[in-house]
Design an enzyme around this catalytic site. Structure first.
Site, PDB file in Angstrom:
ATOM      1  N   HIS A  69       0.842  -1.204   0.000  1.00  8.35           N
ATOM      2  CA  HIS A  69       0.000   0.000   0.000  1.00  8.35           C
ATOM      3  C   HIS A  69       0.876   1.253   0.000  1.00  8.35           C
ATOM      4  O   HIS A  69       0.636   2.203  -0.754  1.00  8.35           O
ATOM      5  CB  HIS A  69      -0.888   0.056   1.247  1.00  8.35           C
ATOM      6  CG  HIS A  69      -1.916  -1.003   1.344  1.00  8.35           C
ATOM      7  ND1 HIS A  69      -2.077  -1.767   2.478  1.00  8.35           N
ATOM      8  CD2 HIS A  69      -2.866  -1.420   0.469  1.00  8.35           C
ATOM      9  CE1 HIS A  69      -3.080  -2.602   2.296  1.00  8.35           C
ATOM     10  NE2 HIS A  69      -3.566  -2.430   1.078  1.00  8.35           N
ATOM     11  N   LYS A 102     -15.270  -8.113   6.285  1.00  6.50           N
ATOM     12  CA  LYS A 102     -14.065  -8.658   6.904  1.00  6.50           C
ATOM     13  C   LYS A 102     -14.046  -8.335   8.384  1.00  6.50           C
ATOM     14  O   LYS A 102     -14.639  -7.358   8.836  1.00  6.50           O
ATOM     15  CB  LYS A 102     -12.813  -8.052   6.256  1.00  6.50           C
ATOM     16  CG  LYS A 102     -12.626  -8.409   4.801  1.00  6.50           C
ATOM     17  CD  LYS A 102     -11.366  -7.765   4.258  1.00  6.50           C
ATOM     18  CE  LYS A 102     -11.157  -8.088   2.804  1.00  6.50           C
ATOM     19  NZ  LYS A 102      -9.958  -7.419   2.278  1.00  6.50           N
ATOM     20  N   ARG A 154      -2.092  -6.623  -7.909  1.00  9.05           N
ATOM     21  CA  ARG A 154      -1.016  -7.537  -7.517  1.00  9.05           C
ATOM     22  C   ARG A 154      -0.893  -8.722  -8.457  1.00  9.05           C
ATOM     23  O   ARG A 154       0.188  -9.217  -8.704  1.00  9.05           O
ATOM     24  CB  ARG A 154      -1.253  -8.069  -6.099  1.00  9.05           C
ATOM     25  CG  ARG A 154      -1.226  -7.029  -5.030  1.00  9.05           C
ATOM     26  CD  ARG A 154      -1.666  -7.583  -3.719  1.00  9.05           C
ATOM     27  NE  ARG A 154      -3.043  -8.051  -3.861  1.00  9.05           N
ATOM     28  CZ  ARG A 154      -3.712  -8.750  -2.968  1.00  9.05           C
ATOM     29  NH1 ARG A 154      -3.133  -9.096  -1.844  1.00  9.05           N
ATOM     30  NH2 ARG A 154      -4.958  -9.117  -3.168  1.00  9.05           N
ATOM     31  N   SER A 170      -3.282  -7.704   3.265  1.00  4.18           N
ATOM     32  CA  SER A 170      -3.520  -7.419   4.682  1.00  4.18           C
ATOM     33  C   SER A 170      -3.928  -8.678   5.429  1.00  4.18           C
ATOM     34  O   SER A 170      -3.517  -8.903   6.572  1.00  4.18           O
ATOM     35  CB  SER A 170      -4.583  -6.331   4.830  1.00  4.18           C
ATOM     36  OG  SER A 170      -4.106  -5.109   4.323  1.00  4.18           O
TER      37      SER A 170
END
Length: 166
Positions: free
Chosen positions: A18, A42, A92, A130
């Site tokens: 990030h 989440k 990614r 994360s």
């Protein structure tokens, strides 16, 4: 013309991936807003205020980046509100591509004036997420090279407290 961009995310926690995207965005735009949201799908480790504080510590060297809270509404509406005409997204891998392509298409329908720019993750950060950071850290793994130092400290402290509460 001043070019402003919005980089939205849940950043729970902020990773070096990030941070790399924020640093690179700061060289491309006059001002970058990092919009911190809460992903209700989440389980969050940090609340929004903790995330904002950790990001601010990590970007204190960037005078053209600010951190804001995104509590509700569409991201394109927040972009319009802060005067940004570009959304920054990180990519990614191939799995991210499908997701980001669909989000960009939906955002374009919602506001045709907002462009989405996708920055490819730097090679050393392509595996980072994360969720992976939280998992490895929870079980005592070393994440110190994968997150900013203040984030590493905050995660270790948070998990120490959570484990004591059990």
């Amino acid at each position: 013309m001043i070019r402003k961009a919005l980089f939205p995310g849940s950043f729970d926690p902020l990773t070096n991936g990030h941070l790399d995207t924020i640093n690179r965005s700061a060289t491309l735009f006059d001002h970058v807003f990092v919009a911190v949201s809460t992903n209700t799908a989440k389980k969050n480790l940090f609340d929004v205020n903790e995330k904002i504080e950790l990001i601010q510590l990590a970007i204190n060297h960037l005078d053209n980046v600010s951190v804001i809270e995104h509590t509700d509404g569409l991201t394109v509406d927040l972009a319009k509100k802060v005067g940004a005409d570009v959304l920054i997204r990180g990519l990614r891998n191939a799995e991210d591509f499908e997701y980001e392509m669909n989000i960009a298409a939906m955002n374009k329908i919602q506001n045709p004036d907002i462009e989405t720019i996708i920055l490819m993750a730097s090679q050393q950060h392509r595996f980072l997420s994360s969720s992976l950071i939280k998992e490895v850290s929870f079980f005592g793994g070393d994440i110190s090279k994968l997150v900013p130092p203040d984030v590493d400290r905050a995660i270790r402290e948070k998990y120490s407290v959570l484990k004591l509460e059990k």
